[in-house]
Design a protein around this motif. Structure first.
Motif, PDB file in Angstrom:
ATOM      1  N   CYS A 281     -14.695  -8.656  -7.236  1.00  0.00           N
ATOM      2  CA  CYS A 281     -15.049  -7.504  -8.066  1.00  0.00           C
ATOM      3  C   CYS A 281     -13.984  -7.137  -9.092  1.00  0.00           C
ATOM      4  N   VAL A 282     -12.740  -7.525  -8.862  1.00  0.00           N
ATOM      5  CA  VAL A 282     -11.658  -7.111  -9.749  1.00  0.00           C
ATOM      6  C   VAL A 282     -10.966  -8.307 -10.396  1.00  0.00           C
ATOM      7  N   VAL A 283     -10.542  -9.275  -9.583  1.00  0.00           N
ATOM      8  CA  VAL A 283      -9.716 -10.366 -10.102  1.00  0.00           C
ATOM      9  C   VAL A 283     -10.507 -11.271 -11.040  1.00  0.00           C
ATOM     10  N   LEU A 284     -11.673 -11.697 -10.611  1.00  0.00           N
ATOM     11  CA  LEU A 284     -12.448 -12.616 -11.441  1.00  0.00           C
ATOM     12  C   LEU A 284     -12.893 -11.987 -12.761  1.00  0.00           C
ATOM     13  N   PRO A 285     -13.434 -10.758 -12.790  1.00  0.00           N
ATOM     14  CA  PRO A 285     -13.757 -10.156 -14.098  1.00  0.00           C
ATOM     15  C   PRO A 285     -12.536  -9.952 -14.983  1.00  0.00           C
ATOM     16  N   SER A 286     -11.404  -9.595 -14.385  1.00  0.00           N
ATOM     17  CA  SER A 286     -10.185  -9.432 -15.196  1.00  0.00           C
ATOM     18  C   SER A 286      -9.740 -10.762 -15.788  1.00  0.00           C
ATOM     19  N   PHE A 287      -9.834 -11.822 -15.005  1.00  0.00           N
ATOM     20  CA  PHE A 287      -9.456 -13.144 -15.504  1.00  0.00           C
ATOM     21  C   PHE A 287     -10.391 -13.578 -16.629  1.00  0.00           C
ATOM     22  N   ALA A 288     -11.679 -13.310 -16.453  1.00  0.00           N
ATOM     23  CA  ALA A 288     -12.632 -13.650 -17.518  1.00  0.00           C
ATOM     24  C   ALA A 288     -12.387 -12.814 -18.767  1.00  0.00           C
ATOM     25  N   LEU A 289     -12.016 -11.556 -18.586  1.00  0.00           N
ATOM     26  CA  LEU A 289     -11.722 -10.702 -19.730  1.00  0.00           C
ATOM     27  C   LEU A 289     -10.484 -11.176 -20.479  1.00  0.00           C
ATOM     28  N   LEU A 290      -9.501 -11.688 -19.762  1.00  0.00           N
ATOM     29  CA  LEU A 290      -8.294 -12.187 -20.415  1.00  0.00           C
ATOM     30  C   LEU A 290      -8.555 -13.487 -21.172  1.00  0.00           C
ATOM     31  N   LEU A 291      -9.477 -14.304 -20.677  1.00  0.00           N
ATOM     32  CA  LEU A 291      -9.775 -15.569 -21.350  1.00  0.00           C
ATOM     33  C   LEU A 291     -10.721 -15.418 -22.530  1.00  0.00           C
ATOM     34  N   THR A 292     -11.416 -14.301 -22.613  1.00  0.00           N
ATOM     35  CA  THR A 292     -12.409 -14.129 -23.680  1.00  0.00           C
ATOM     36  C   THR A 292     -11.807 -14.225 -25.080  1.00  0.00           C
ATOM     37  N   PRO A 293     -10.666 -13.577 -25.391  1.00  0.00           N
ATOM     38  CA  PRO A 293     -10.106 -13.718 -26.746  1.00  0.00           C
ATOM     39  C   PRO A 293      -9.741 -15.149 -27.099  1.00  0.00           C
ATOM     40  N   LEU A 294      -9.254 -15.924 -26.125  1.00  0.00           N
ATOM     41  CA  LEU A 294      -8.900 -17.312 -26.396  1.00  0.00           C
ATOM     42  C   LEU A 294     -10.134 -18.147 -26.724  1.00  0.00           C
ATOM     43  N   VAL A 295     -11.205 -17.913 -25.988  1.00  0.00           N
ATOM     44  CA  VAL A 295     -12.435 -18.661 -26.241  1.00  0.00           C
ATOM     45  C   VAL A 295     -13.016 -18.291 -27.596  1.00  0.00           C
ATOM     46  N   LEU A 296     -12.983 -17.021 -27.944  1.00  0.00           N
ATOM     47  CA  LEU A 296     -13.505 -16.601 -29.245  1.00  0.00           C
ATOM     48  C   LEU A 296     -12.688 -17.178 -30.393  1.00  0.00           C
ATOM     49  N   LEU A 297     -11.372 -17.200 -30.230  1.00  0.00           N
ATOM     50  CA  LEU A 297     -10.525 -17.765 -31.280  1.00  0.00           C
ATOM     51  C   LEU A 297     -10.793 -19.255 -31.464  1.00  0.00           C
ATOM     52  N   LYS A 298     -10.956 -19.968 -30.374  1.00  0.00           N
ATOM     53  CA  LYS A 298     -11.220 -21.406 -30.467  1.00  0.00           C
ATOM     54  C   LYS A 298     -12.597 -21.667 -31.059  1.00  0.00           C
ATOM     55  N   THR A 299     -13.566 -20.809 -30.755  1.00  0.00           N
ATOM     56  CA  THR A 299     -14.938 -21.067 -31.184  1.00  0.00           C
ATOM     57  C   THR A 299     -15.161 -20.712 -32.649  1.00  0.00           C
TER      58      THR A 299
END
Length: 221
Positions: A43-61
């Motif tokens: 409930c906490v760790v996985l959504p936070s990890f996904a939230l941290l990776l979102t800017p990197l994925v958007l920049l690459k895409t």
């Protein structure tokens, strides 16, 4: 002597309390703790990890092709100079993020610790930007996934074809910048610790009555 006068022996105390067996269907304490940690992870760790990776994925895409196809070649010195600049920024942004966190001390002052935590946010944002620029040059692991978008101008495959020594230049710049920072730390950090101000009280200045500088204090006879 008659046997009737002998005191009767005391009976032994009752044995230890009976052990209650675990009933099926009733969770024990160990299982409850495991479930709590599992809920925290899901409930906490996985959504936070996904939230941290979102800017990197958007920049690459959305910005990787313009970054390496237009911006990097127009950098003074070309794309290799841009890669060297990005590589040199890696230890700098890491230091800008970590150093304020090392100054935090919740026991002494919570407001000051919160201020140091806020001071580390620009370094964290800069680290995200640098990581996104580096991530934009990573090709898919499987060669069959190297499609047209990968070979398009500014794509990851296109970058490696036109600038085959990009990783070498960036890695060397990172190592050189890290070595310089470590050298400066040991040079100036060690000097400041060696010349720390003394906390001992200065001796009394000599006076006409006490040429030895002990004031009016006289040694005991």
């Amino acid at each position: 002597m008659s046997r009737g006068s002998a005191k009767p022996k005391r009976r032994k105390a009752a044995g230890a309390a009976l052990r209650y067996e675990h009933r099926p269907g009733r969770p024990n304490a160990g299982e409850a703790k495991k479930r709590d940690w599992g809920c925290a992870w899901g409930c906490v760790v996985l959504p936070s990890f996904a939230l941290l990776l979102t800017p990197l994925v958007l920049l690459k895409t959305y910005w990787s092709h313009e970054l390496w196809g237009d911006f990097a070649p127009a950098w003074p010195g070309g794309a290799y100079a841009f890669a060297a600049t990005v590589g040199a920024l890696v230890p700098l942004v890491f230091l800008a993020w970590v150093w304020p966190l090392t100054r935090m001390d919740w026991k002494k002052s919570k407001p000051r610790s919160l201020a140091w935590a806020a001071a580390s946010l620009p370094g964290l944002a800069a680290g995200y930007l640098v990581a996104g620029v580096i991530m934009a040059t990573t090709r898919p692991k499987r060669r069959r996934d190297w499609d047209y978008d990968c070979y398009r101008e500014g794509g990851a495959c296109w970058v490696h074809v036109h600038y085959p020594y990009l990783w070498v230049v960036g890695l060397v710049a990172t190592l050189v910048a890290a070595a310089l920072l470590i050298t400066l730390f040991f040079k100036y950090g060690g000097r400041s610790s060696a010349t720390a101000p003394s906390t001992s009280e200065p001796e009394d200045a000599p006076s006409p009555r006490s040429p030895t500088g002990t004031g009016d204090r006289h040694p005991p006879a």
